[in-house]
Structures are given as structure tokens and as C-alpha cells.
Scaffold this motif. Sequence first.
Motif, PDB file in Angstrom:
ATOM      1  N   ALA A  81      51.460  34.778  35.478  1.00 33.94           N
ATOM      2  CA  ALA A  81      51.233  35.771  34.432  1.00 33.94           C
ATOM      3  C   ALA A  81      49.766  36.185  34.394  1.00 33.94           C
ATOM      4  N   GLU A  82      48.873  35.214  34.540  1.00 35.91           N
ATOM      5  CA  GLU A  82      47.445  35.522  34.538  1.00 35.91           C
ATOM      6  C   GLU A  82      47.096  36.423  35.722  1.00 35.91           C
ATOM      7  N   ARG A  83      47.648  36.125  36.892  1.00 36.37           N
ATOM      8  CA  ARG A  83      47.371  36.938  38.074  1.00 36.37           C
ATOM      9  C   ARG A  83      47.852  38.378  37.861  1.00 36.37           C
ATOM     10  N   VAL A  84      49.059  38.535  37.320  1.00 35.77           N
ATOM     11  CA  VAL A  84      49.619  39.866  37.089  1.00 35.77           C
ATOM     12  C   VAL A  84      48.783  40.639  36.078  1.00 35.77           C
ATOM     13  N   LEU A  85      48.418  39.980  34.986  1.00 32.54           N
ATOM     14  CA  LEU A  85      47.648  40.661  33.951  1.00 32.54           C
ATOM     15  C   LEU A  85      46.277  41.085  34.462  1.00 32.54           C
ATOM     16  N   ARG A  86      45.655  40.276  35.288  1.00 31.11           N
ATOM     17  CA  ARG A  86      44.365  40.658  35.867  1.00 31.11           C
ATOM     18  C   ARG A  86      44.519  41.913  36.733  1.00 31.11           C
ATOM     19  N   LYS A  87      45.582  41.935  37.519  1.00 32.18           N
ATOM     20  CA  LYS A  87      45.827  43.081  38.394  1.00 32.18           C
ATOM     21  C   LYS A  87      46.083  44.332  37.562  1.00 32.18           C
ATOM     22  N   TRP A  88      46.895  44.202  36.535  1.00 31.75           N
ATOM     23  CA  TRP A  88      47.197  45.344  35.685  1.00 31.75           C
ATOM     24  C   TRP A  88      45.960  45.839  34.946  1.00 31.75           C
ATOM     25  N   ARG A  89      45.145  44.909  34.469  1.00 34.58           N
ATOM     26  CA  ARG A  89      43.950  45.316  33.724  1.00 34.58           C
ATOM     27  C   ARG A  89      42.953  46.042  34.630  1.00 34.58           C
ATOM     28  N   ALA A  90      42.890  45.647  35.881  1.00 30.79           N
ATOM     29  CA  ALA A  90      42.034  46.366  36.825  1.00 30.79           C
ATOM     30  C   ALA A  90      42.550  47.788  37.032  1.00 30.79           C
ATOM     31  N   LEU A  91      43.877  47.947  37.034  1.00 31.36           N
ATOM     32  CA  LEU A  91      44.486  49.258  37.254  1.00 31.36           C
ATOM     33  C   LEU A  91      44.252  50.207  36.082  1.00 31.36           C
ATOM     34  N   ILE A  92      44.238  49.669  34.853  1.00 31.03           N
ATOM     35  CA  ILE A  92      44.108  50.546  33.675  1.00 31.03           C
ATOM     36  C   ILE A  92      42.661  50.732  33.237  1.00 31.03           C
ATOM     37  N   GLU A  93      41.729  50.148  33.976  1.00 29.74           N
ATOM     38  CA  GLU A  93      40.333  50.136  33.526  1.00 29.74           C
ATOM     39  C   GLU A  93      39.802  51.530  33.219  1.00 29.74           C
ATOM     40  N   ASN A  94      40.125  52.492  34.049  1.00 28.32           N
ATOM     41  CA  ASN A  94      39.646  53.861  33.827  1.00 28.32           C
ATOM     42  C   ASN A  94      40.790  54.826  33.553  1.00 28.32           C
ATOM     43  N   ALA A  95      41.900  54.277  33.070  1.00 25.02           N
ATOM     44  CA  ALA A  95      43.081  55.115  32.829  1.00 25.02           C
ATOM     45  C   ALA A  95      42.904  55.952  31.574  1.00 25.02           C
ATOM     46  N   GLY A  96      43.493  57.129  31.600  1.00 25.92           N
ATOM     47  CA  GLY A  96      43.454  58.000  30.434  1.00 25.92           C
ATOM     48  C   GLY A  96      44.588  57.695  29.470  1.00 25.92           C
ATOM     49  N   GLN A  97      44.864  58.655  28.597  1.00 24.66           N
ATOM     50  CA  GLN A  97      45.917  58.492  27.598  1.00 24.66           C
ATOM     51  C   GLN A  97      47.274  58.721  28.253  1.00 24.66           C
ATOM     52  N   GLY A 114      38.725  38.992  40.390  1.00 23.91           N
ATOM     53  CA  GLY A 114      39.422  40.202  40.795  1.00 23.91           C
ATOM     54  C   GLY A 114      40.838  40.230  40.275  1.00 23.91           C
ATOM     55  N   PRO A 115      41.589  41.286  40.579  1.00 25.15           N
ATOM     56  CA  PRO A 115      42.966  41.392  40.079  1.00 25.15           C
ATOM     57  C   PRO A 115      43.892  40.293  40.563  1.00 25.15           C
ATOM     58  N   ASP A 116      43.554  39.669  41.717  1.00 25.72           N
ATOM     59  CA  ASP A 116      44.391  38.594  42.257  1.00 25.72           C
ATOM     60  C   ASP A 116      43.782  37.214  41.999  1.00 25.72           C
ATOM     61  N   PHE A 117      42.940  37.125  40.979  1.00 26.79           N
ATOM     62  CA  PHE A 117      42.275  35.849  40.677  1.00 26.79           C
ATOM     63  C   PHE A 117      43.304  34.766  40.397  1.00 26.79           C
ATOM     64  N   ASP A 118      43.094  33.598  41.003  1.00 28.30           N
ATOM     65  CA  ASP A 118      44.002  32.459  40.847  1.00 28.30           C
ATOM     66  C   ASP A 118      43.166  31.239  40.458  1.00 28.30           C
ATOM     67  N   ALA A 119      43.222  30.872  39.183  1.00 27.95           N
ATOM     68  CA  ALA A 119      42.405  29.774  38.686  1.00 27.95           C
ATOM     69  C   ALA A 119      42.743  28.454  39.368  1.00 27.95           C
ATOM     70  N   ALA A 120      44.018  28.269  39.727  1.00 29.10           N
ATOM     71  CA  ALA A 120      44.440  27.020  40.364  1.00 29.10           C
ATOM     72  C   ALA A 120      43.727  26.831  41.704  1.00 29.10           C
ATOM     73  N   LYS A 121      43.610  27.894  42.497  1.00 31.83           N
ATOM     74  CA  LYS A 121      42.910  27.813  43.771  1.00 31.83           C
ATOM     75  C   LYS A 121      41.422  27.541  43.565  1.00 31.83           C
ATOM     76  N   LEU A 122      40.888  28.118  42.494  1.00 34.18           N
ATOM     77  CA  LEU A 122      39.472  27.909  42.201  1.00 34.18           C
ATOM     78  C   LEU A 122      39.198  26.450  41.847  1.00 34.18           C
TER      79      LEU A 122
END
Length: 455
Positions: A317-333, A443-451
Amino acid sequence: MVTIRLHNSFNRAKEDFVPLDPDNVRMYVCGPTVYDRAHLGNARPVVVFDVLFRLLRHVYGEGQVTYVRNFTDVDDKINARAAETGRDIRAITDETIEWYHADMDALGALRPTHEPRATEYIGAMIAMISALIDKGHAYEVAGHVLFDVRSYPAYGRLSGRSVDDMIAGARVEVAPYKRDALDFVLWKPSDASLPGWESPWGRGRPGWHIECSAMSYELLGAAFDIHGGGLDLQFPHHENEIAQSCCAYPDAGFARYWLHNEMVQVEGKKMSKSLGNFFTVRDLLEQGFPGEVVRFVMLSTHYRKPMDWTEEKAREAERVLRKWRALIENAGQGEVAAPVLAALADDLNTAGAITALHELAAAGDGAGLKASAGLLGLLGDAQGEWLSGPGVDLSGHAARLAALRADAMQSKDFAPVDALKAALVAAGVEVRMSKAGVELVPGPDFDAAKLEALG
């Protein structure tokens, strides 16, 4: 207008939702008994009915929906906690309500329209109990007032049990003053050591079930649209609410749609202190799981199915949310996508809605993704703070990489630098190295477990 269909526990079928008044859609959900931290199971109905609240507001208008969720602040568990700690009851309940608000806010839940405390409605409870006595549905004995279950022939319809079967299979309070084993307490006496209020039956305090009937009547009326809560409340709490309210106001009908969420498991097992898998919401937050991640995991399972919390699901879930948040960073309405709205309108199919969100992300529709996720309480601006929060502290790795680079400038051996950089990139970290220093960004594919494996 979108047609919402909900599984009505009362009729055991999915039905079109038709409010009594489209300009005043009303919902009541049973809230917590405030003596301790809310655990993961307590949080599930909060998240489930928060999504329903958002959906109703989206369809009928924000000002046309009234959502009530109570606080039980008079209860023997609270009395026991006060006796155990020596603290004042009000101090305990005030503190616990503050904890509850902080934890549910962290999960992205909107505050209900009204959050009544039971102690603020004692007068309404006394009035309802008096009406039940007058109508022959309750009786006073030994300082107690009890509801006469046999006086309400429809008792058991919600849970699908007959009265005789319930008596045979249920654990009921044994008391010599009861006319029937299933009769339940509306009012009970209080001695000097317990909280109490004056009533026609002496100084005492209400039973648990009467409070929700009284508060829903005062805030929503004798008839309203939706009543919700966990499946564990279906019997006896909700069954008793129906009996009380329908006997007090026989022509009203009480709640028209009953919704119940299933229970929570942890790593495939029932959550239990004895198994060591019992978590409060605060436990998870302090372990580094962001509230938005907890919410995402909960919404990934339909509310009428058991929800299994696993660390693997949380990391994904964390990985998906990071990816999605990167996608909407400059999104409009954007606007809520039709497939997302359709999934939620189909008995709160949050899992289906999340599948539709994945499709929006795959199409690169950042604006549609943000608007649609907002209907599920995800990807809000305030919820994004966890991206740079304590659970994603990369300063130690940045310092280590900078030190290795400084050594390599002298030794000309850059293999250790390249190895650490490759490991960080594999964990989804963006590595930015310049003369000014080393900067690491999840990044959008950040994985805390690997870190964590890097030490």
C-alpha cells in the motif's frame, strides 16, 4: 442521480437506497466506549462509514447529510478504569476522546456532523424508559428497569434468531428479578461510589443499549435512513435498539437500512492480546505505518468480508500510494471517474474502486486519480505529510554515502559508493549527488523493507 445500492442486514439483501428525505439524509453509527485507545477493529467501522458519508455527500450534497456517531462515556468499564487508576471519570473520558480524534484524524476520517456523549442525554434516556414502562414494554424491579423482550414479537428479526433459540444458545445475565432470561437492563441503581443521576426509579445510570436509541431519536428523529456498526453489535446491541425504539415510537420504523462491517484479523489470525497480535491504531502509527497506508489496507477489502492486516499488504500500500502521489504532484482539477463512483455506489465496493484507481494511474490521469481517490479519503493534501515523516528518514544513509564518496575521492575506489547507490536505487530511493552534497528522496517505488535490509 447516481443510484446507491446497499446490503441491508435487516432484509438480508442488496437494495436501492431511497432516503426518507433527499434534502436531509441521516445516518447513525455506534461509536466507542471511551476508556482506552482504539484498536484496529474499532477503526474499521470508522473508515467504512466515513467512505459512505463521503459518498452520500457527493451524491446528495455536503449540506444534505447528517452523520451521528456517539461516545459512550458512562459504562462499567470506565468505572473500573477510574477505580484502578484513581483518576476522575471525566478526565479519563476527555483524554480518551482526544486520543480517538487524533487517531481517526490520522486515518483521514472526516468528523461526523454530531458526536454526542451519552452523559449529555441522560434526560432523553429517562424519558424514553418512562414511555416504555407506560406502554407495557418495560418493568421496574429491585431498583432496575428492564425491557420485556416478550412484549415485542419481532425481536430477533435483525439477527435472524428466534427468542427461544437465543435463550438456549446465548450467554445472558442471570438475575432473579428478571421475568425472562433475555430481558435487558434499561436503568440500574448506582451506589455512592458510582456515577449516577436522579430518576423516577432512584439514583442510577442507564444500561448500554438505551443510549443509542435516545440519542438517535434526539438528533435524527424517530425514523432515519441508515444505522451502522460492526457485525459484533448486531446482537444484542442493535437488536435491542430496534426493540426499544420501535416500542417507544411504533409508527416510525426506526432505521430503514442496517449496515454491518465484518471483523479484523492480523496476519490471518483473529486479533487477540493472548496471541500477541493486538494493535491499537496508535501502535501502528508509532511503528511507522502512515495513517493513509492503514486506511488503504482497510479499503482494499470489501466491508462485509473479514479484513486481514498484514505487513506485506501495508508495504505494498505504501509503494502504491507513493507512486500515485508522484503522479498527482502537478495534476490539475479533475472529476471523479465513473467506474470509481459506480463501484462505491454498489454497496461500497472499495476494492473495486481501488482497481479503478489503478487503471487511472496506468493511463496517467493524475487529475482524475486525485479527484477519484478523494472520494475514498485518499491522496488528500493533508495526508501526504508522511512522505517526509519520521518513517522515511534517509539522513543516515545520505551521510554514509557522502562519507564513502569522500573516501573514494582519496582511494579512487568507487566500488563501495556504487554498491550503496545501487542498493538505494533498488529500494526506490532517488540518489542525487552533487558538489553541494548527497540528497536522497523516496521515489514512487520506495520500499521501506528493502531499505531496512541495508542496516
